[in-house]
Design a protein around this motif. Sequence first.
Motif, PDB file in Angstrom:
ATOM      1  N   ASP A  33      49.056  23.209   0.242  1.00  0.00           N
ATOM      2  CA  ASP A  33      48.898  22.926  -0.918  1.00  0.00           C
ATOM      3  C   ASP A  33      49.381  21.310  -1.066  1.00  0.00           C
ATOM      4  O   ASP A  33      50.245  20.663  -1.205  1.00  0.00           O
ATOM      5  CB  ASP A  33      49.824  23.377  -2.245  1.00  0.00           C
ATOM      6  CG  ASP A  33      49.888  24.726  -2.411  1.00  0.00           C
ATOM      7  OD1 ASP A  33      48.381  24.975  -2.375  1.00  0.00           O
ATOM      8  OD2 ASP A  33      49.823  25.133  -3.219  1.00  0.00           O
ATOM      9  N   ASN A  55      46.647  27.587  -1.537  1.00  0.00           N
ATOM     10  CA  ASN A  55      45.793  27.524  -2.788  1.00  0.00           C
ATOM     11  C   ASN A  55      45.672  26.630  -4.014  1.00  0.00           C
ATOM     12  O   ASN A  55      44.606  26.948  -4.403  1.00  0.00           O
ATOM     13  CB  ASN A  55      46.588  28.702  -3.209  1.00  0.00           C
ATOM     14  CG  ASN A  55      48.258  28.588  -3.845  1.00  0.00           C
ATOM     15  OD1 ASN A  55      49.240  28.190  -3.017  1.00  0.00           O
ATOM     16  ND2 ASN A  55      48.857  28.653  -4.908  1.00  0.00           N
ATOM     17  N   ARG A  62      39.208  22.289   2.335  1.00  0.00           N
ATOM     18  CA  ARG A  62      38.566  23.152   3.236  1.00  0.00           C
ATOM     19  C   ARG A  62      38.582  23.522   4.115  1.00  0.00           C
ATOM     20  O   ARG A  62      38.202  23.715   4.881  1.00  0.00           O
ATOM     21  CB  ARG A  62      38.473  24.032   1.858  1.00  0.00           C
ATOM     22  CG  ARG A  62      40.069  25.128   0.868  1.00  0.00           C
ATOM     23  CD  ARG A  62      39.520  26.061  -0.338  1.00  0.00           C
ATOM     24  NE  ARG A  62      40.780  25.948  -1.229  1.00  0.00           N
ATOM     25  CZ  ARG A  62      40.951  27.307  -1.435  1.00  0.00           C
ATOM     26  NH1 ARG A  62      40.361  28.236  -0.518  1.00  0.00           N
ATOM     27  NH2 ARG A  62      41.924  27.032  -2.187  1.00  0.00           N
ATOM     28  N   LYS A  67      41.916  27.570   7.142  1.00  0.00           N
ATOM     29  CA  LYS A  67      43.265  28.272   6.263  1.00  0.00           C
ATOM     30  C   LYS A  67      44.783  28.536   7.184  1.00  0.00           C
ATOM     31  O   LYS A  67      45.416  28.367   6.935  1.00  0.00           O
ATOM     32  CB  LYS A  67      42.749  29.705   6.332  1.00  0.00           C
ATOM     33  CG  LYS A  67      43.392  30.689   5.011  1.00  0.00           C
ATOM     34  CD  LYS A  67      43.266  31.864   4.637  1.00  0.00           C
ATOM     35  CE  LYS A  67      44.444  32.602   3.561  1.00  0.00           C
ATOM     36  NZ  LYS A  67      42.951  33.636   3.172  1.00  0.00           N
ATOM     37  N   HIS A  82      49.414  28.671   4.608  1.00  0.00           N
ATOM     38  CA  HIS A  82      50.105  28.118   3.241  1.00  0.00           C
ATOM     39  C   HIS A  82      50.787  29.308   3.413  1.00  0.00           C
ATOM     40  O   HIS A  82      51.843  29.370   2.540  1.00  0.00           O
ATOM     41  CB  HIS A  82      49.103  27.678   2.944  1.00  0.00           C
ATOM     42  CG  HIS A  82      50.174  27.652   1.506  1.00  0.00           C
ATOM     43  ND1 HIS A  82      51.077  26.691   1.020  1.00  0.00           N
ATOM     44  CD2 HIS A  82      50.228  27.941   0.426  1.00  0.00           C
ATOM     45  CE1 HIS A  82      51.532  25.855   0.008  1.00  0.00           C
ATOM     46  NE2 HIS A  82      50.999  27.623  -0.116  1.00  0.00           N
ATOM     47  N   ILE A  83      50.382  30.338   3.057  1.00  0.00           N
ATOM     48  CA  ILE A  83      50.659  32.002   2.534  1.00  0.00           C
ATOM     49  C   ILE A  83      50.615  32.914   3.494  1.00  0.00           C
ATOM     50  O   ILE A  83      49.542  33.366   4.454  1.00  0.00           O
ATOM     51  CB  ILE A  83      49.780  32.752   1.040  1.00  0.00           C
ATOM     52  CG1 ILE A  83      49.957  31.557   0.252  1.00  0.00           C
ATOM     53  CG2 ILE A  83      50.446  33.642   0.722  1.00  0.00           C
ATOM     54  CD1 ILE A  83      48.699  32.021  -0.866  1.00  0.00           C
ATOM     55  N   HIS A 110      54.068  27.759   0.436  1.00  0.00           N
ATOM     56  CA  HIS A 110      53.994  28.162  -0.234  1.00  0.00           C
ATOM     57  C   HIS A 110      54.750  28.849  -1.333  1.00  0.00           C
ATOM     58  O   HIS A 110      55.115  28.110  -2.909  1.00  0.00           O
ATOM     59  CB  HIS A 110      52.813  29.490  -0.319  1.00  0.00           C
ATOM     60  CG  HIS A 110      52.520  30.862  -1.539  1.00  0.00           C
ATOM     61  ND1 HIS A 110      51.602  29.468  -2.423  1.00  0.00           N
ATOM     62  CD2 HIS A 110      53.212  31.318  -1.886  1.00  0.00           C
ATOM     63  CE1 HIS A 110      51.251  30.413  -3.517  1.00  0.00           C
ATOM     64  NE2 HIS A 110      52.030  31.723  -3.136  1.00  0.00           N
TER      65      HIS A 110
END
Length: 164
Positions: A33, A55, A62, A67, A82-83, A110
């Motif tokens: 983020d 996200n 990206r 990721k 991130h998540i 996140h």
Amino acid sequence: MKKILLLSDTHNYLDEAILKHVKSVDEIWHSGDIGSLHLLEELQNLKPVRAVWGNIDGQDLRVRIPKVEKFECEGLRIMMTHIGGYPGKYDSSVLPQIVEYKPNIFISGHSHILKVMNDSKLHLLHMNPGAVGKTGFHKQRTMIRFEIENGVPKNLAVVEFNRW
């Protein structure tokens, strides 16, 4: 020895209070983020950056950053996304990767909730630096400074800022 500044959830916000801490570290790690390619490039112009997209990050970020980032630093295996959840409640898409890669440190963002905790089951240190940006429900802006020396994370310090 490496000195690390761990950020998350900047949401395109960067100020002098954050940048003051950049001067004293070797690398910046950002767990997603980020908010804009401009902010990522601003950080990259200051220090080496390892980052993952979150996200809210658009296609421009990206295509530039992954990721999930897996790397080694000073003898430790690091995994960052991130998540990701936290010990006992890892995200179902991330848990198999943690089990396979066996990181010493697992970093996520996140939640906007600062957490540093050991996972004795998976033998790792979980770190979430909270959120250092001004967007979100958090009342305190936070980030983490720490060092890695000879395979040992040490001198971990939480840096807090007022929300407004």
